[in-house]
Design a protein around this motif. Structure first.
Motif: not given
Length: 244
Positions: A172-179, A184-189, A204-207
């Protein structure tokens, strides 16, 4: 996003129904109600050659997959999405190797498929290059970056589980920093890494948060409850059970 609020993605089409990355598998996925089909794209071992001498991009998971059969070319695969039953299905191109993004963008443009397509990749270079080439083409960051199927190696299961637990806490912290930086429009995890905290961050990032690759109905239900926006499965028959 699909109108129902949950993106249903067939992995390689429907790999547990028909061999993946084939027209038959794509058709099977469409028959079972997916709204998006993910297909893998890579180049063969000819990257050093001038463009006009290279083999075309192919639809295969890796070089071994490409060598054990005659894979579709990217052109053949995209042409199939111009005809029923695939004419209304969205396309996700999973870029397996960086360096030939322009050919992918050109192939989509030639078929007027940019608006119906997206790319997802573990390769940060490719994310940046696609943005330069075609800002209207949606992009997805695939996480984590893996080069081997460690889950299939018995000796690696213990260390892998420990690594996944640590990664799940940090993500979650990495995503908050990198997104925000990646835009990007999506994150595939990878689905074991998904958490409610991660879902809140991506919202929150609208991703779009899309979990891969899930072939268990109970696990799908838990991921939906956690707040994912999409699910990837080898068996899209599960989607109908999930949605009813």
């Amino acid at each position: 996003m699909p109108s129902e609020g949950l993106r249903l993605v067939g992995h390689k089409g429907a790999d547990l129904i028909a061999p993946g990355n084939t027209i038959e598998s794509f058709h099977a996925a469409a028959e079972h109600g997916v709204d998006t089909i993910e297909l893998d794209v890579l180049w063969l071992r000819d990257a050093h050659l001038p463009l006009e001498q290279r083999a075309p991009l192919v639809v295969a998971h890796d070089w071994h997959d490409a060598e054990r059969r005659t894979p579709l070319t990217l052109a053949e695969a995209l042409d199939a999405f111009l005809e029923p039953p695939l004419a209304a299905v969205e396309i996700d191109i999973d870029i397996k190797l960086p360096g030939r993004e322009e050919e992918i963008v050109t192939a989509l443009r030639e078929r007027d498929l940019v608006g119906r397509a997206m790319v997802s990749t573990m390769e940060l270079f490719s994310l940046g290059r696609v943005l330069e080439l075609e800002p209207k083409l949606r992009r997805g960051w695939t996480y984590p970056k893996v080069t081997k199927d460690w889950a299939s190696k018995r000796w690696a299961k213990g260390p892998m589980l420990a690594a996944l637990m640590a990664m799940r806490q940090r993500l979650p912290g990495l995503a908050a920093e990198k997104l925000p930086k990646f835009g990007v429009e999506s994150m595939w995890v990878y689905h074991p890494l998904v958490s409610r905290r991660l879902a809140r961050i991506t919202k929150l990032a609208d991703v779009e948060l899309i979990a891969w690759t899930v072939d268990d109905l109970t696990r799908m239900e838990r991921l939906v409850a956690a707040g994912v926006n999409g699910l990837v499965s080898n068996d899209p028959r599960l989607f109908r059970r999930l949605m009813h």
